[in-house]
Scaffold this motif. Structure first.
Motif, mmCIF file in Angstrom:
data_model
loop_
_atom_site.group_PDB
_atom_site.id
_atom_site.type_symbol
_atom_site.label_atom_id
_atom_site.label_comp_id
_atom_site.label_asym_id
_atom_site.label_seq_id
_atom_site.Cartn_x
_atom_site.Cartn_y
_atom_site.Cartn_z
ATOM 1 N N UNK A 1 3.182 0.759 -19.548
ATOM 2 C CA UNK A 1 2.695 1.344 -18.199
ATOM 3 C C UNK A 1 4.005 1.578 -17.266
ATOM 4 N N UNK A 2 3.222 2.069 -15.925
ATOM 5 C CA UNK A 2 4.190 2.271 -14.704
ATOM 6 C C UNK A 2 3.392 1.701 -13.762
ATOM 7 N N UNK A 3 4.246 0.974 -13.040
ATOM 8 C CA UNK A 3 4.028 0.191 -11.908
ATOM 9 C C UNK A 3 4.395 1.012 -10.801
ATOM 10 N N UNK A 4 3.865 1.504 -9.700
ATOM 11 C CA UNK A 4 4.651 1.926 -8.395
ATOM 12 C C UNK A 4 3.638 1.492 -7.330
ATOM 13 N N UNK A 5 4.691 1.365 -6.483
ATOM 14 C CA UNK A 5 4.155 0.934 -4.971
ATOM 15 C C UNK A 5 4.681 1.793 -3.950
ATOM 16 N N UNK A 6 3.752 1.947 -2.742
ATOM 17 C CA UNK A 6 4.086 2.883 -1.789
ATOM 18 C C UNK A 6 3.806 2.194 -0.535
ATOM 19 N N UNK A 7 4.577 2.415 0.548
ATOM 20 C CA UNK A 7 4.338 1.990 1.901
ATOM 21 C C UNK A 7 4.097 2.857 2.933
ATOM 22 N N UNK A 8 3.291 3.244 3.594
ATOM 23 C CA UNK A 8 3.137 4.325 4.608
ATOM 24 C C UNK A 8 3.207 3.548 5.924
ATOM 25 N N UNK A 9 3.604 4.031 7.037
ATOM 26 C CA UNK A 9 3.348 3.630 8.359
ATOM 27 C C UNK A 9 2.852 5.128 9.116
ATOM 28 N N UNK A 10 1.876 4.609 10.062
ATOM 29 C CA UNK A 10 1.143 5.676 10.680
ATOM 30 C C UNK A 10 1.046 5.170 12.052
ATOM 31 N N UNK A 11 1.478 6.462 12.895
ATOM 32 C CA UNK A 11 1.894 6.296 14.413
ATOM 33 C C UNK A 11 0.346 6.114 15.148
#
Length: 209
Positions: A153-163
């Motif tokens: 498997x591939x595990x990916x995490x993403x963090x976004x910040x919204x103004x």
């Protein structure tokens, strides 16, 4: 504090849906968890490698190593994969990729990707219909097998910040165009409107909350 809130929300969501959280390795399908809290969006992706690559093992030659690097480069440009409303002014803060089968050096693990880049794409650039949260039914069948007999498997995490989080009411998930072998995303969402489940596909790949 916001990180703790997000982690607690995801824990509650996964406790409420254990079948999805620990589902089978199924080619053509993947799992996406989305947690929205204030101006932060945390996205977790779990997918068989076969959805992203033509193999599910450590790269054996230069061509396979290049394929892994190309896949990683696409995911590190997460603002092109997860497109939020332009008015929300979301920017990618962190991308992390992990796989037991792939060398960490090729994945660029723990890399912070373009923290100052703000999305400029309009969410309505896609003509796909929005998918509203709905009750989820899990699937048990495995639809594919790696030619070498293994699964990874591939595990990916993403963090976004919204103004402008007040404009944050959905996301267009454009992973299907990047991964033609992917046909279904099973989504769990924790947002200000509550906990929901949804399914995305090539025709309907926009989430609303």
């Amino acid at each position: 504090m916001k990180k703790l809130i997000l982690l607690a929300a995801c824990s509650v969501l996964l406790t409420a849906a254990p079948a999805l959280a620990h589902g089978p390795h199924e080619h053509g399908a993947a799992r996406l968890d989305v947690a929205v809290e204030g101006n932060l969006v945390e996205i977790s992706l779990e997918s068989p490698l076969a959805n992203a690559l033509p193999f599910e093992h450590a790269p054996r030659d230069a061509a396979q190593r290049q394929a892994v690097q190309n896949m990683a480069a696409t995911l590190h440009k997460a603002e092109n994969i997860f497109v939020f409303p332009a008015a929300a002014q979301c920017r990618i803060k962190k991308v992390k990729l992990e796989s037991e089968a792939l060398p960490e050096a090729l994945l660029g693990a723990n890399t912070t990707a373009q923290p100052e880049k703000t999305q400029t794409s309009q969410q309505n650039a896609s003509t796909a219909p929005a998918v509203e949260p709905k009750p989820h039914a899990d699937h048990d069948e495995d639809t594919g097998h790696d030619e070498h007999g293994g699964h990874a498997d591939l595990d990916a995490s993403f963090t976004f910040e919204c103004a402008q989080p007040e404009a944050l009411h959905g996301v267009d998930v454009r992973l299907f165009s990047a991964w033609p072998a992917l046909h279904e995303l099973r989504v769990q969402i924790v947002s200000p409107t509550g906990q929901h489940a949804a399914e995305l596909n090539e025709q309907a790949h926009t989430l609303k909350w």
